[in-house]
Design an enzyme around this catalytic site. Structure first.
Site, PDB file in Angstrom:
ATOM      1  N   LYS A 188      20.357  30.866 -12.204  1.00  0.00           N
ATOM      2  CA  LYS A 188      21.544  31.632 -11.782  1.00  0.00           C
ATOM      3  C   LYS A 188      21.186  33.120 -11.620  1.00  0.00           C
ATOM      4  O   LYS A 188      21.554  33.758 -10.640  1.00  0.00           O
ATOM      5  CB  LYS A 188      22.678  31.450 -12.808  1.00  0.00           C
ATOM      6  CG  LYS A 188      23.283  30.055 -12.790  1.00  0.00           C
ATOM      7  CD  LYS A 188      24.256  29.794 -13.940  1.00  0.00           C
ATOM      8  CE  LYS A 188      24.731  28.332 -13.903  1.00  0.00           C
ATOM      9  NZ  LYS A 188      25.666  27.996 -14.986  1.00  0.00           N
ATOM     10  N   GLN A 240      27.150  29.891 -20.849  1.00  0.00           N
ATOM     11  CA  GLN A 240      26.541  28.607 -20.534  1.00  0.00           C
ATOM     12  C   GLN A 240      26.922  27.566 -21.591  1.00  0.00           C
ATOM     13  O   GLN A 240      26.865  27.826 -22.797  1.00  0.00           O
ATOM     14  CB  GLN A 240      25.009  28.766 -20.442  1.00  0.00           C
ATOM     15  CG  GLN A 240      24.281  27.554 -19.910  1.00  0.00           C
ATOM     16  CD  GLN A 240      24.610  27.218 -18.452  1.00  0.00           C
ATOM     17  OE1 GLN A 240      25.001  28.089 -17.670  1.00  0.00           O
ATOM     18  NE2 GLN A 240      24.478  25.952 -18.091  1.00  0.00           N
ATOM     19  N   ASP A 249      33.382  30.732 -13.676  1.00  0.00           N
ATOM     20  CA  ASP A 249      33.140  29.302 -13.889  1.00  0.00           C
ATOM     21  C   ASP A 249      34.401  28.480 -13.621  1.00  0.00           C
ATOM     22  O   ASP A 249      34.329  27.254 -13.551  1.00  0.00           O
ATOM     23  CB  ASP A 249      32.727  29.051 -15.350  1.00  0.00           C
ATOM     24  CG  ASP A 249      31.227  28.882 -15.517  1.00  0.00           C
ATOM     25  OD1 ASP A 249      30.580  28.381 -14.588  1.00  0.00           O
ATOM     26  OD2 ASP A 249      30.721  29.257 -16.599  1.00  0.00           O
TER      27      ASP A 249
HETATM   28  N1  GUN Z   1      26.730  23.738 -18.244  1.00  0.00           N
HETATM   29  C1  GUN Z   1      26.554  22.805 -17.281  1.00  0.00           C
HETATM   30  N2  GUN Z   1      27.145  23.189 -16.126  1.00  0.00           N
HETATM   31  C2  GUN Z   1      27.694  24.401 -16.360  1.00  0.00           C
HETATM   32  C3  GUN Z   1      28.428  25.316 -15.548  1.00  0.00           C
HETATM   33  O1  GUN Z   1      28.715  25.083 -14.359  1.00  0.00           O
HETATM   34  N3  GUN Z   1      28.815  26.462 -16.168  1.00  0.00           N
HETATM   35  C4  GUN Z   1      28.532  26.729 -17.467  1.00  0.00           C
HETATM   36  N4  GUN Z   1      28.981  27.878 -17.981  1.00  0.00           N
HETATM   37  N5  GUN Z   1      27.861  25.898 -18.256  1.00  0.00           N
HETATM   38  C5  GUN Z   1      27.441  24.737 -17.701  1.00  0.00           C
END
Ligand code: GUN
Length: 300
Positions: free
Chosen positions: A61, A105, A128
């Protein structure tokens, strides 16, 4: 007599290529707006603990932010970090006007309640799309941040002009991150959407039969190679959200990524299918970046 054969031509849904196109579009949009004196969007990604997969996702990311000209800050906390400390940090980031987007995350260590964390992030910075306000708006079909993985899947369906209205969509897995929001989004009266949706989960009786009845299958159960060729309706659209790293003798690294779908068996029966890797994964990041640029109010 000349015999004729009907061949079903399966097409790959190329998430890698589409994500690169989206990155280029966002990059030029940002170049324009920033050159007019607007601020550079700023995303803060918080990683708690040392989960290997989470480390990879967050690194990816951050790298993608750099690629398009979004500022990113990664904050790391040890696995023993307490909930209060994390909530205090989120509060500080909410108040900081330089920060446009915040993501924590998931999964989090067990001493931290993920629901409290999701609710602590200001909905306007919740790139998110996990805050209850954003989830509620999504259900009501109001403008909001959509969760990145299902949003990325919608972008893929749209890009390939896949017919969705009236189709039977079977979502396997009801996670807050993928299955639940995907089932809501595909049931909304939108394109892509307007499907008849069945949400299958661990208590579903006759799962294979539901899968067999799917025009569009979203496999998000986290069981590598679960979906077999004989479970697929001819011509179905198959979206594989699974990504599990398993030991393999076929690769130099000694590991290989596996989706929830047995690609070799399933692909010949499909009209469209996502590969793993290179399907849903890169689209999740593209969707996150769209949300982040939008959070800075550069995409209306
Ligand atoms: N863990 C797995 N997918 C995601 C996501 O799209 N966002 C976040 N914050 N954690 C994740």
């Amino acid at each position: 007599m000349v015999s004729s054969y009907l061949f079903l031509i399966m097409k790959l849904l190329d998430g890698k290529a589409l994500s690169q196109t989206i990155f280029e579009e966002l990059k030029s949009k940002l170049l324009q707006t920033v050159s007019k004196g607007n601020k550079v969007p700023h995303l803060v990604a918080i990683l708690v603990g040392n989960d290997g997969a989470s480390e990879t996702y967050v690194a990816s990311k951050v790298k993608s932010c750099q690629q398009i000209g979004v500022k990113s800050t990664m904050l790391r906390y040890p696995a023993e970090c307490c909930e209060e400390m994390l909530l205090e940090k989120i509060q500080e980031l909410n108040e900081n006007k330089d920060i446009d987007g915040i993501l924590v995350q998931l999964p989090l260590p067990k001493q931290i309640n993920p629901e409290k964390v999701k609710e602590a992030i200001l909905p306007e910075k919740d790139v998110d799309g996990f805050h209850p306000v954003n989830i509620g708006k999504m259900v009501k079909n109001l403008p909001c941040f959509l969760p990145a993985t299902p949003y990325g899947i919608l972008l893929l369906l749209e890009k390939y002009n896949i017919e969705t209205s009236g189709k039977h969509c079977v979502v396997v897995g009801r996670s807050d991150i993928v299955g639940m929001p995907m089932s809501i989004l595909l049931g909304r009266k939108n394109y892509p959407g307007n499907c008849t949706v069945t949400l299958c989960h661990s208590a579903t009786v006759g799962l294979d039969d539901y899968i067999r009845s799917a025009d569009i299958l979203i496999a998000a159960l986290g069981k590598p190679q679960f979906v077999k060729g004989e479970m697929i309706k001819e011509g179905a659209v198959v979206i594989d959200v699974g990504i599990t790293r398993l030991p393999s003798v076929q690769t130099k690294s000694g590991f290989k990524l596996f989706g929830d779908v047995n690609f070799e068996e399933v692909a010949p029966k499909c009209s469209f299918i996502t590969p793993v890797p290179g399907g849903v994964g890169p689209m999740t990041i593209a969707a996150l970046l769209i949300n982040t640029v939008k959070a800075a109010e550069y995409l209306k």
